[in-house]
Design a protein around this motif. Structure first.
Motif, PDB file in Angstrom:
ATOM      1  N   PHE A 198      23.838  72.515  -9.331  1.00 47.31           N
ATOM      2  CA  PHE A 198      25.269  73.228  -9.199  1.00 47.31           C
ATOM      3  C   PHE A 198      26.507  72.005  -9.064  1.00 47.31           C
ATOM      4  O   PHE A 198      27.462  72.230  -8.836  1.00 47.31           O
ATOM      5  N   SER A 199      25.607  70.965  -8.585  1.00 46.75           N
ATOM      6  CA  SER A 199      26.732  69.587  -8.375  1.00 46.75           C
ATOM      7  C   SER A 199      25.980  68.358  -8.666  1.00 46.75           C
ATOM      8  O   SER A 199      24.808  68.272  -8.275  1.00 46.75           O
ATOM      9  N   PHE A 200      26.380  67.790  -9.720  1.00 45.18           N
ATOM     10  CA  PHE A 200      25.949  66.602 -10.246  1.00 45.18           C
ATOM     11  C   PHE A 200      25.950  65.582  -9.165  1.00 45.18           C
ATOM     12  O   PHE A 200      24.842  64.779  -8.750  1.00 45.18           O
ATOM     13  N   SER A 201      26.871  65.422  -8.094  1.00 39.67           N
ATOM     14  CA  SER A 201      26.953  64.209  -7.088  1.00 39.67           C
ATOM     15  C   SER A 201      25.773  64.733  -6.115  1.00 39.67           C
ATOM     16  O   SER A 201      25.180  63.635  -5.464  1.00 39.67           O
ATOM     17  N   PHE A 202      25.640  65.861  -5.847  1.00 44.19           N
ATOM     18  CA  PHE A 202      24.430  66.228  -4.786  1.00 44.19           C
ATOM     19  C   PHE A 202      23.127  65.618  -5.265  1.00 44.19           C
ATOM     20  O   PHE A 202      22.441  64.972  -4.722  1.00 44.19           O
ATOM     21  N   LYS A 228      38.433  75.189 -31.007  1.00 46.19           N
ATOM     22  CA  LYS A 228      38.118  74.721 -29.613  1.00 46.19           C
ATOM     23  C   LYS A 228      36.719  74.119 -29.691  1.00 46.19           C
ATOM     24  O   LYS A 228      35.570  74.669 -30.184  1.00 46.19           O
ATOM     25  N   GLN A 229      36.677  73.050 -29.179  1.00 46.45           N
ATOM     26  CA  GLN A 229      35.389  72.140 -28.965  1.00 46.45           C
ATOM     27  C   GLN A 229      35.569  71.429 -27.697  1.00 46.45           C
ATOM     28  O   GLN A 229      36.214  70.722 -27.309  1.00 46.45           O
ATOM     29  N   GLU A 230      34.379  72.003 -26.742  1.00 48.41           N
ATOM     30  CA  GLU A 230      34.256  71.407 -25.448  1.00 48.41           C
ATOM     31  C   GLU A 230      33.121  70.433 -25.342  1.00 48.41           C
ATOM     32  O   GLU A 230      31.919  71.023 -25.922  1.00 48.41           O
ATOM     33  N   VAL A 231      33.170  69.498 -24.334  1.00 49.10           N
ATOM     34  CA  VAL A 231      31.881  68.621 -24.156  1.00 49.10           C
ATOM     35  C   VAL A 231      31.471  69.312 -22.698  1.00 49.10           C
ATOM     36  O   VAL A 231      32.282  69.115 -22.000  1.00 49.10           O
ATOM     37  N   VAL A 232      30.091  69.982 -22.716  1.00 53.85           N
ATOM     38  CA  VAL A 232      29.707  70.532 -21.452  1.00 53.85           C
ATOM     39  C   VAL A 232      28.607  69.767 -20.809  1.00 53.85           C
ATOM     40  O   VAL A 232      27.628  69.579 -21.441  1.00 53.85           O
ATOM     41  N   PRO A 233      28.765  68.822 -19.678  1.00 53.38           N
ATOM     42  CA  PRO A 233      27.589  68.638 -18.889  1.00 53.38           C
ATOM     43  C   PRO A 233      26.520  69.593 -18.773  1.00 53.38           C
ATOM     44  O   PRO A 233      27.118  70.424 -18.197  1.00 53.38           O
ATOM     45  N   TYR A 234      25.274  69.245 -18.853  1.00 54.65           N
ATOM     46  CA  TYR A 234      24.349  70.296 -18.829  1.00 54.65           C
ATOM     47  C   TYR A 234      23.372  70.123 -17.811  1.00 54.65           C
ATOM     48  O   TYR A 234      23.241  70.375 -16.707  1.00 54.65           O
ATOM     49  N   PHE A 235      22.269  69.135 -18.228  1.00 55.34           N
ATOM     50  CA  PHE A 235      21.237  69.010 -17.238  1.00 55.34           C
ATOM     51  C   PHE A 235      20.978  67.629 -16.811  1.00 55.34           C
ATOM     52  O   PHE A 235      21.507  66.605 -17.487  1.00 55.34           O
ATOM     53  N   MET A 236      20.161  67.327 -15.840  1.00 56.37           N
ATOM     54  CA  MET A 236      20.036  66.019 -15.217  1.00 56.37           C
ATOM     55  C   MET A 236      18.472  65.949 -15.368  1.00 56.37           C
ATOM     56  O   MET A 236      17.477  66.900 -15.314  1.00 56.37           O
TER      57      MET A 236
END
Length: 392
Positions: free
Chosen positions: A116-120, A268-276
């Motif tokens: 839900f939060s990459f920084s977390f 339309k092309q988007e880069v979407v950060p997904y999994f860690m």
């Protein structure tokens, strides 16, 4: 004093109540009963207060994930949640640290999660490893139909028709799940829509698309192509829906080359950060990891920091065989004669499981070391793109 315990069957209602509240969802009676039937309390962990009330929870799913062409046991973290009157009291932090030890005991040498939060989650050693491309294109941008040997056929949604194609595709990437029959049934075939397979000139299945057409939109649930012929045939199949649709949506891997192959790539092309991901047990993970071969044995010194997993924290001698296997040995001395690198567990995860190259990690300040060590890692770590088509 709060306690961390596995949930029991009797605590299912508490678990569902927290799920619905935390994730802002209202489950139907049918949905709750389906969840009850598949409830695995042995995978569920919670923080309980003195009165036995569930305050925070998480789930550790047992998966296998493809890493460098090899299936490796992975702990999938999901359903991390707390009641609002229990938040910011350290409950989730305790669960995350407990989960690391539990996954290590389970032999799950790597972990993945949807943040839900990459920084977390970076605070707990996780790092982003999977990004995806999201396409939205009008029918005018769909690649034109071409004649390709073989044929695309609409088929029944039967796992045995698709699983072999999927596994051949998934093993080409790092980060893809190794699916079982239950996963296909619960997560793939539960989606509405149709499925089609491309059979090549030899009759072999070389690709498939699982999709749905609603409200004049062609929504791709899964698109898998093993050959160029499959790519062209599947796009021709999609183009055959042009009278029914105004647009098509598709999520693809970061190495997808569609924009280079279409006549007009201005859609339309988007880069979407997904999994860690996060390496759970670095010694076991390195022993399983298929490094590139060389003409000689080599070694370097790895200075690794991991504040939440003390078994990973320290100085290690990392030995590479000529054939591509490796092992770690904890060092008491300095090993000053060896080339050396230094990083934290998140950076090491990005390096080995996230296809982030040593030079890039050095330039952004995540990886420190001498030129000899950097050159060794560059040669020894195979270049393989990441992707993940699933969610948990």
């Amino acid at each position: 004093m709060v306690q961390i315990k596995q949930l029991t069957l009797e605590q299912f209602e508490e678990r569902i109540a927290l799920t619905q509240f935390a994730f802002q969802m209202e489950m139907s009676t049918e949905g709750i009963e389906e969840a009850r039937a598949s409830f695995r309390p042995d995978l569920e962990w919670g923080v309980f207060d003195e009165q036995g009330r569930l305050q925070s929870m998480l789930t550790i799913y047992p998966f296998e994930v493809w890493i460098q062409g090899q299936a490796i046991s992975m702990g999938g973290i999901a359903s991390v949640a707390s009641w609002p009157d229990s938040r910011r009291q350290g409950g989730v932090s305790k669960l995350m640290i407990h989960a690391l030890a539990t996954m290590r005991e389970n032999g799950q040498t790597i972990s993945m999660l949807a943040p839900f939060s990459f920084s977390f989650y970076r605070k707990y050693g996780y790092e982003m490893v999977v990004e995806r491309k999201a396409y939205t294109m009008e029918t005018a941008h769909i690649p034109p139909r071409v004649d390709v040997p073989g044929h695309v056929r609409l088929v029944e949604k039967r796992t045995e028709l698709f699983s072999g194609i999927y596994e051949a595709y998934a093993s080409q990437y790092s980060g893809m799940l190794k699916r079982d029959d239950n996963w296909w049934k619960r997560k793939i075939w539960s989606k509405s829509g149709s499925a089609a397979i491309y059979y090549g000139e030899s009759g072999e299945a070389e690709g498939y698309v699982i999709y749905q057409v609603t409200n004049r939109t062609f929504t791709v649930h899964e698109w898998v192509e093993l050959t160029d012929a499959a790519r062209m045939a599947l796009w021709s199949f999609a183009a055959n829906h042009d009278s029914m649709i105004d647009k098509l949506t598709l999520t693809a891997s970061m190495d997808d080359s569609l924009s280079f192959l279409v006549p007009n790539p201005r859609f339309k092309q988007e880069v979407v950060p997904y999994f860690m991901s996060r390496i759970v047990d670095v010694t076991s993970f390195v022993e399983m990891y298929p490094f590139s071969p060389s003409n000689q044995e080599e070694a370097l010194l790895l200075k690794l920091s991991d504040v939440h997993a003390p078994w990973n924290d320290g100085v290690f001698r990392m030995e590479f065989s000529a054939k591509g296997s490796a092992r770690l040995e904890r060092m008491n001395g300095t090993g000053a004669s060896l080339p050396a690198v230094q990083c934290d567990i998140g950076t090491l995860t990005a390096l080995l499981a996230g296809n982030r190259r040593p030079d890039m990690l050095r330039r952004v300040g995540g990886l420190h070391g001498d030129a000899a060590a950097m050159e060794l890692l560059e040669r020894r770590i195979p270049n393989r793109h990441t992707h993940l088509m699933d969610f948990f």
